[in-house]
Design a protein around this motif. Structure first.
Motif, mmCIF file in Angstrom:
data_model
loop_
_atom_site.group_PDB
_atom_site.id
_atom_site.type_symbol
_atom_site.label_atom_id
_atom_site.label_comp_id
_atom_site.label_asym_id
_atom_site.label_seq_id
_atom_site.Cartn_x
_atom_site.Cartn_y
_atom_site.Cartn_z
ATOM 1 N N ARG A 1 -9.602 -4.415 -5.587
ATOM 2 C CA ARG A 1 -8.458 -4.647 -6.457
ATOM 3 C C ARG A 1 -8.150 -6.136 -6.594
ATOM 4 O O ARG A 1 -7.503 -6.563 -7.526
ATOM 5 C CB ARG A 1 -7.239 -3.944 -5.835
ATOM 6 C CG ARG A 1 -6.285 -3.384 -6.840
ATOM 7 C CD ARG A 1 -5.136 -2.702 -6.156
ATOM 8 N NE ARG A 1 -4.363 -3.634 -5.356
ATOM 9 C CZ ARG A 1 -3.428 -3.246 -4.518
ATOM 10 N NH1 ARG A 1 -3.169 -1.961 -4.342
ATOM 11 N NH2 ARG A 1 -2.740 -4.125 -3.829
ATOM 12 N N ARG A 2 -8.616 -6.917 -5.604
ATOM 13 C CA ARG A 2 -8.212 -8.315 -5.582
ATOM 14 C C ARG A 2 -8.980 -9.204 -6.535
ATOM 15 O O ARG A 2 -8.533 -10.296 -6.860
ATOM 16 C CB ARG A 2 -8.380 -8.862 -4.159
ATOM 17 C CG ARG A 2 -7.369 -8.320 -3.196
ATOM 18 C CD ARG A 2 -7.684 -8.732 -1.769
ATOM 19 N NE ARG A 2 -7.970 -10.174 -1.704
ATOM 20 C CZ ARG A 2 -7.044 -11.109 -1.771
ATOM 21 N NH1 ARG A 2 -5.794 -10.783 -1.939
ATOM 22 N NH2 ARG A 2 -7.372 -12.370 -1.695
ATOM 23 N N SER B 1 -7.155 -2.541 3.191
ATOM 24 C CA SER B 1 -6.919 -2.935 1.805
ATOM 25 C C SER B 1 -8.101 -2.623 0.912
ATOM 26 O O SER B 1 -9.241 -2.890 1.252
ATOM 27 C CB SER B 1 -6.584 -4.416 1.738
ATOM 28 O OG SER B 1 -7.628 -5.180 2.262
ATOM 29 N N PRO B 2 -7.825 -2.066 -0.238
ATOM 30 C CA PRO B 2 -8.871 -1.878 -1.232
ATOM 31 C C PRO B 2 -9.232 -3.223 -1.832
ATOM 32 O O PRO B 2 -8.602 -3.666 -2.778
ATOM 33 C CB PRO B 2 -8.211 -0.943 -2.253
ATOM 34 C CG PRO B 2 -6.739 -1.087 -2.038
ATOM 35 C CD PRO B 2 -6.499 -1.700 -0.700
ATOM 36 N N ARG B 3 -10.203 -3.905 -1.231
ATOM 37 C CA ARG B 3 -10.490 -5.301 -1.586
ATOM 38 C C ARG B 3 -10.881 -5.461 -3.053
ATOM 39 O O ARG B 3 -10.642 -6.498 -3.648
ATOM 40 C CB ARG B 3 -11.632 -5.853 -0.722
ATOM 41 C CG ARG B 3 -11.315 -5.888 0.749
ATOM 42 C CD ARG B 3 -10.340 -6.976 1.099
ATOM 43 N NE ARG B 3 -10.889 -8.302 0.845
ATOM 44 C CZ ARG B 3 -10.378 -9.408 1.362
ATOM 45 N NH1 ARG B 3 -9.333 -9.355 2.144
ATOM 46 N NH2 ARG B 3 -10.914 -10.573 1.094
ATOM 47 N N PHE C 1 -9.164 -4.864 10.620
ATOM 48 C CA PHE C 1 -7.975 -4.187 10.093
ATOM 49 C C PHE C 1 -8.018 -4.168 8.561
ATOM 50 O O PHE C 1 -7.806 -3.128 7.924
ATOM 51 C CB PHE C 1 -6.718 -4.908 10.585
ATOM 52 C CG PHE C 1 -5.427 -4.269 10.146
ATOM 53 C CD1 PHE C 1 -4.859 -3.230 10.878
ATOM 54 C CD2 PHE C 1 -4.770 -4.703 9.004
ATOM 55 C CE1 PHE C 1 -3.666 -2.629 10.472
ATOM 56 C CE2 PHE C 1 -3.573 -4.114 8.598
ATOM 57 C CZ PHE C 1 -3.027 -3.078 9.339
ATOM 58 N N MET C 2 -8.309 -5.335 7.971
ATOM 59 C CA MET C 2 -8.284 -5.414 6.502
ATOM 60 C C MET C 2 -9.382 -4.580 5.855
ATOM 61 O O MET C 2 -9.201 -4.071 4.755
ATOM 62 C CB MET C 2 -8.345 -6.864 6.040
ATOM 63 C CG MET C 2 -7.005 -7.569 6.240
ATOM 64 S SD MET C 2 -6.926 -9.237 5.548
ATOM 65 C CE MET C 2 -7.090 -8.903 3.792
ATOM 66 N N LEU D 1 0.846 -1.206 0.000
ATOM 67 C CA LEU D 1 0.000 0.000 0.000
ATOM 68 C C LEU D 1 0.880 1.255 0.000
ATOM 69 O O LEU D 1 0.966 1.959 1.007
ATOM 70 C CB LEU D 1 -0.887 -0.002 1.253
ATOM 71 C CG LEU D 1 -1.881 -1.147 1.388
ATOM 72 C CD1 LEU D 1 -2.491 -1.170 2.784
ATOM 73 C CD2 LEU D 1 -2.974 -1.028 0.324
#
Lengths: 187, 174
Positions: free
Chosen positions: A185-186, A181-183, A176-177, A62
């Protein structure tokens, strides 16, 4: 400076910059939870020595997000090699704060090598970390937290009388996630 | 034809099919070509690390930041990683793909590799870590499946690549 007061300053500064925190296990995580719990705090419950490395992985994943590791002298001594890896990638969004109280504080205050001769700031410099500073007052600590690299903060030994973190590992990770995290993107 | 590719290329294709986009590594002589392929791929971040346990931590952080991580290492590094695998990945439910050069297997020339060679499967079994032993022609598919399993089970999964796997090139092309 007491460690819990140092942690409160780090947490306040992290909150102000929406930074993610990876916090060393034991009393440091308990103190962080007590002074300023937020979903952006990752409380370690095991894998002693890896706070600095987990935070490095986060900061590389990140690059646009500020990431801070709250670590201790005992656990940095357990994973000195990662200072070389940190130096070689030198992410500008990464800050490792080593709270050096010269003892293994969570296990009964047995002395670490920093109580005798080891200078962790010199070790970090020797590993190639460019921005290293040593602070021993609250004001100095506050001033040191905006950059990248490594801060060694000298703190008093001793733990605050605070309870354990009342969250399950799954809760710590999932909240936390969600913030980290920009999920999208996954997929 | 797929079988014209070298073992390292087939492993690399597996990582690509799985969507792996960050790889921590500690080298092994049998991983050298794979590590070159990873380093030259602009879509994979390659993080050479000083010790495997450190790599486990970096991969966990990368996953928490939305990446799909793998670690490439020798099986000796499994011994250096056990506490981190147990009290970080398995405790929190953090997936990881471990691409392991399995030394100390048939054809090994270094006596020092034998003890960990023998202990690799028992250690993985004891930890409840699923492992795959692909041959070159099914490596791509198996690596992709291994990462899917790691994600669905929220657990580390290992790919064991023994000495025979890497020698396949010599046998096929010489």
């Amino acid at each position: 400076m007491k460690r819990i007061d140092a942690i409160a300053i780090i947490a306040e500064m992290a909150d102000a910059s929406n930074a993610l925190i990876v916090c060393n296990l034991g009393y440091p995580s308990r103190e962080l939870f007590y002074v300023r719990d937020r979903p952006e705090n990752f409380y370690m419950l095991g894998s002693m020595g890896l706070a600095s490395s987990i935070a490095l992985g986060l900061s590389l994943a990140l690059p646009e997000r500020r990431v801070m590791a709250i670590d201790g002298d005992g656990s940095v001594l357990m994973n000195l090699g990662t200072l070389a890896t940190i130096a070689s990638f030198a992410p500008s969004n990464y800050l490792l704060v080593v709270l050096d109280n010269r003892v293994y504080g969570s296990t009964g205050c047995q002395p670490t090598c920093t109580s005798r001769c080891t200078d962790l700031a010199a070790v970090a410099r020797g590993a190639g970390v460019r921005y290293v500073r040593v602070v021993s007052s609250e004001e100095e600590l506050r001033m040191s937290l905006s950059g990248s690299g490594v801060v060694v903060a000298i703190v008093e030994p001793g733990n605050a009388d605070v309870p354990v973190v009342p969250l399950s590992p799954e809760e710590i990770l999932s909240r936390f996630m969600e913030r980290a995290s920009p999920r999208m993107r996954r997929s | 034809m797929l079988t014209d590719l070298r073992p390292s290329e087939l492993v690399y294709r597996g990582l690509k099919s799985a969507g792996i986009d960050i790889v921590a590594s500690v080298p092994c002589v049998n991983l050298q070509e794979l590590l070159c392929l990873i380093s030259s791929d602009p879509d994979i971040m390659h993080i050479p690390v000083t010790r495997e346990e450190e790599g486990i931590g970096i991969c966990a952080g990368a996953y928490m930041g939305g990446r799909s991580p793998a670690i490439a290492m020798q099986n000796s590094g499994l011994g250096n990683s056990i506490n981190a695998l147990a009290s970080l990945n398995m405790l929190y439910g953090i997936p990881l793909l471990m691409v392991i050069s399995h030394r100390g297997t048939q054809g090994e020339r270094l006596v020092g590799q034998i003890p960990m060679g023998r202990l690799t499967e028992p250690l993985l079994n004891a930890m409840g870590i699923t492992f795959f032993r692909p041959r070159p022609n099914d490596a791509e598919e198996m690596i992709e499946a291994a990462w899917s399993l790691a994600v669905s089970e929220r657990h580390p999964v290992a790919i064991l690549l023994d000495i025979q796997f890497w020698e396949w090139r010599a046998a096929a092309q010489s």
